[in-house]
Design a protein around this motif. Structure first.
Motif, PDB file in Angstrom:
ATOM      1  N   ASN A  22      48.876  33.442  38.098  1.00  0.00           N
ATOM      2  CA  ASN A  22      49.560  33.418  36.899  1.00  0.00           C
ATOM      3  C   ASN A  22      48.911  34.310  35.843  1.00  0.00           C
ATOM      4  OD1 ASN A  22      47.231  31.192  37.282  1.00  0.00           O
ATOM      5  ND2 ASN A  22      47.403  31.132  35.134  1.00  0.00           N
ATOM      6  N   TYR A 199      27.833  30.107  39.995  1.00  0.00           N
ATOM      7  CA  TYR A 199      29.043  30.958  40.342  1.00  0.00           C
ATOM      8  C   TYR A 199      28.415  31.789  41.402  1.00  0.00           C
ATOM      9  CZ  TYR A 199      32.138  34.836  39.817  1.00  0.00           C
ATOM     10  OH  TYR A 199      33.430  35.746  40.208  1.00  0.00           O
ATOM     11  N   THR A 234      39.333  40.352  32.300  1.00  0.00           N
ATOM     12  CA  THR A 234      40.310  39.231  32.369  1.00  0.00           C
ATOM     13  C   THR A 234      39.653  38.065  31.420  1.00  0.00           C
ATOM     14  OG1 THR A 234      39.077  38.303  34.088  1.00  0.00           O
ATOM     15  CG2 THR A 234      40.545  39.991  34.834  1.00  0.00           C
TER      16      THR A 234
HETATM   17  N1  LIG Z   1      36.885  39.460  36.211  1.00  0.00           N
HETATM   18  C1  LIG Z   1      35.587  39.900  36.818  1.00  0.00           C
HETATM   19  O1  LIG Z   1      35.023  40.763  36.264  1.00  0.00           O
HETATM   20  C2  LIG Z   1      35.473  39.409  38.480  1.00  0.00           C
HETATM   21  C3  LIG Z   1      34.312  39.773  38.974  1.00  0.00           C
HETATM   22  C4  LIG Z   1      34.015  39.442  40.365  1.00  0.00           C
HETATM   23  C5  LIG Z   1      34.897  38.591  41.003  1.00  0.00           C
HETATM   24  N2  LIG Z   1      35.816  37.833  40.138  1.00  0.00           N
HETATM   25  C6  LIG Z   1      36.619  37.083  40.901  1.00  0.00           C
HETATM   26  O2  LIG Z   1      38.336  37.426  40.757  1.00  0.00           O
HETATM   27  C7  LIG Z   1      38.813  36.360  40.889  1.00  0.00           C
HETATM   28  C8  LIG Z   1      39.964  36.362  39.684  1.00  0.00           C
HETATM   29  O3  LIG Z   1      39.238  36.416  38.466  1.00  0.00           O
HETATM   30  P1  LIG Z   1      39.789  36.878  37.177  1.00  0.00           P
HETATM   31  O4  LIG Z   1      38.817  37.815  36.576  1.00  0.00           O
HETATM   32  O5  LIG Z   1      41.386  37.205  37.312  1.00  0.00           O
HETATM   33  O6  LIG Z   1      39.872  35.478  36.353  1.00  0.00           O
HETATM   34  P2  LIG Z   1      40.761  34.604  35.573  1.00  0.00           P
HETATM   35  O7  LIG Z   1      41.678  35.575  34.561  1.00  0.00           O
HETATM   36  O8  LIG Z   1      40.051  33.606  34.855  1.00  0.00           O
HETATM   37  O9  LIG Z   1      41.803  34.207  36.853  1.00  0.00           O
HETATM   38  C9  LIG Z   1      41.144  33.036  37.466  1.00  0.00           C
HETATM   39  C10 LIG Z   1      42.826  32.442  38.191  1.00  0.00           C
HETATM   40  O10 LIG Z   1      42.018  31.488  39.330  1.00  0.00           O
HETATM   41  C11 LIG Z   1      43.007  30.286  38.802  1.00  0.00           C
HETATM   42  N3  LIG Z   1      42.321  28.996  39.344  1.00  0.00           N
HETATM   43  C12 LIG Z   1      40.973  28.683  38.647  1.00  0.00           C
HETATM   44  N4  LIG Z   1      40.779  27.461  39.232  1.00  0.00           N
HETATM   45  C13 LIG Z   1      41.880  27.158  40.269  1.00  0.00           C
HETATM   46  C14 LIG Z   1      41.995  26.088  41.042  1.00  0.00           C
HETATM   47  N5  LIG Z   1      41.291  25.177  41.217  1.00  0.00           N
HETATM   48  N6  LIG Z   1      43.143  26.097  41.710  1.00  0.00           N
HETATM   49  C15 LIG Z   1      44.139  27.364  41.875  1.00  0.00           C
HETATM   50  N7  LIG Z   1      43.895  28.368  41.069  1.00  0.00           N
HETATM   51  C16 LIG Z   1      42.609  28.267  40.183  1.00  0.00           C
HETATM   52  C17 LIG Z   1      43.100  30.483  37.173  1.00  0.00           C
HETATM   53  O11 LIG Z   1      44.155  29.377  36.850  1.00  0.00           O
HETATM   54  P3  LIG Z   1      44.080  28.890  35.489  1.00  0.00           P
HETATM   55  O12 LIG Z   1      44.813  30.085  34.641  1.00  0.00           O
HETATM   56  O13 LIG Z   1      44.984  27.753  35.742  1.00  0.00           O
HETATM   57  O14 LIG Z   1      42.702  28.761  34.962  1.00  0.00           O
HETATM   58  C18 LIG Z   1      43.562  31.885  37.239  1.00  0.00           C
HETATM   59  O15 LIG Z   1      44.712  32.216  37.650  1.00  0.00           O
HETATM   60  C19 LIG Z   1      38.207  35.408  40.894  1.00  0.00           C
HETATM   61  O16 LIG Z   1      37.806  34.725  42.422  1.00  0.00           O
HETATM   62  C20 LIG Z   1      36.750  35.678  40.277  1.00  0.00           C
HETATM   63  O17 LIG Z   1      35.485  34.829  40.667  1.00  0.00           O
HETATM   64  C21 LIG Z   1      36.097  38.343  39.064  1.00  0.00           C
END
Ligand SMILES: NC(=O)c1ccc[n+]([C@@H]2O[C@H](COP(=O)([O-])OP(=O)(O)OC[C@H]3O[C@@H](n4cnc5c(N)ncnc54)[C@H](OP(=O)(O)O)[C@@H]3O)[C@@H](O)[C@H]2O)c1
Length: 277
Positions: A22, A199, A234
């Protein structure tokens, strides 16, 4: 850099599922897969937000089939409903991008919070994937969005690290997850060699399990890899970060669309290359 320049091994019937699509990196990954012509399934915990995202992706990729289904990877009933729908509606899945992830903001730290974090990032991802394994078809790929925050170096005890890295089954990783939570509750997690990063441990367990799954599926033409998107702007990073969400999604989609002749499994990737973890 072009996402894909070789002969395409997929067609418009090839199904891709992206968890947590989303917003953020998951949204961008789903958009890119739809733009490459795959049938793309957008999923989210919140239906309203997920449907809006799916409509935007459909508009960006009008020639592709974009579908939506609710999915909370930490809710077994939601995982069951999703797997049944996927089987009945699409007959299976070829590309699974396990992007959904969660981190508390600020200095939040506690046993209950660790349970929630591990329950989504590690156990939820594993539960969904295991449920979908019988539905994998074609030259399937599983891409687990992990993090450099979960590299081996965060573990402070050599003995604990050896135990984690030599774990041969998911059950041993589950036991380690429970030990981490119990140690936080008992107030001795640091003395036992655990870091104060819920985390980080959730992503380390995810990466360790990715390697186990790759071995389990070796010889079955399924590529299973973990990757780190880098520090992306994000909601998770509260808008900080050096990369856009689209740049963060790039390596995940690159792995998802990798040519079957270029088979790679059990790796940890970043910026389209193997990285140490
Ligand atoms: N951003 C960074 O710098 C970074 C760095 C390293 C790794 N990551 C990884 O990249 C991935 C995406 O992160 P992002 O940065 O795009 O963060 P984000 O914008 O917070 O998006 C996280 C997504 O995961 C969903 N989510 C959380 N819990 C869930 C559950 N129980 N079931 C289904 N969906 C769930 C969230 O849904 P809701 O909208 O409902 O909360 C949202 O769609 C994650 O795995 C994160 O750990 C991110």
């Amino acid at each position: 850099m072009a996402l894909y320049t070789g002969d395409k091994w997929w067609d418009d019937k090839t199904v891709a599922v992206v968890t947590g699509s989303n917003k953020g990196i998951g949204f961008e990954a789903a958009r890119m897969l739809a733009e490459q012509g795959l049938t793309t399934v957008v999923t989210s915990r919140n239906e309203e937000q997920g449907k809006q995202a799916a409509a935007k992706i459909q508009a960006a990729a009008p020639a592709s089939r974009v579908l939506y289904h609710q999915l909370d990877i930490a809710d077994p009933a939601s995982v069951d409903r999703f797997a049944s729908w996927l089987r009945e509606e699409l007959g299976g899945v070829t590309v699974l991008v396990n992007n959904a992830g969660f981190a508390y903001k600020g200095n939040v730290f506690g046993a209950d919070e660790a349970k929630v974090t591990l329950g989504i990032n590690y156990a939820g991802t594993r539960a969904l994937t295991e449920k979908l394994l019988p539905l994998l078809k074609g030259p399937a790929r599983i891409v687990n969005v992990s993090s450099r925050a979960g590299t081996r170096s965060i573990v402070r005890s050599q003995q604990l690290l050896e135990r984690l890295t030599s774990a041969a089954s998911p059950q041993q990783l589950d036991e380690a997850a429970e030990e981490f939570v119990s140690a936080i509750r008992a107030g001795d997690h640091a003395a036992k060699g655990w870091p104060s990063s819920m985390y980080g441990i959730s992503k380390l367990l995810l990466s360790l399990w990715t390697a186990q799954l790759a071995e389990q599926l070796r010889g079955k033409h399924v590529m299973v890899n973990a990757m780190c998107p880098g520090w992306c702007r994000t909601d998770m990073s509260s808008g900080g970060g050096t990369k856009s969400a689209a740049d963060g999604a790039d390596t995940a989609v690159w792995l998802a669309l990798r040519n079957p002749d270029d088979f790679a499994t059990g790796g940890f990737w970043g910026e389209r290359g193997g990285i140490p973890w």
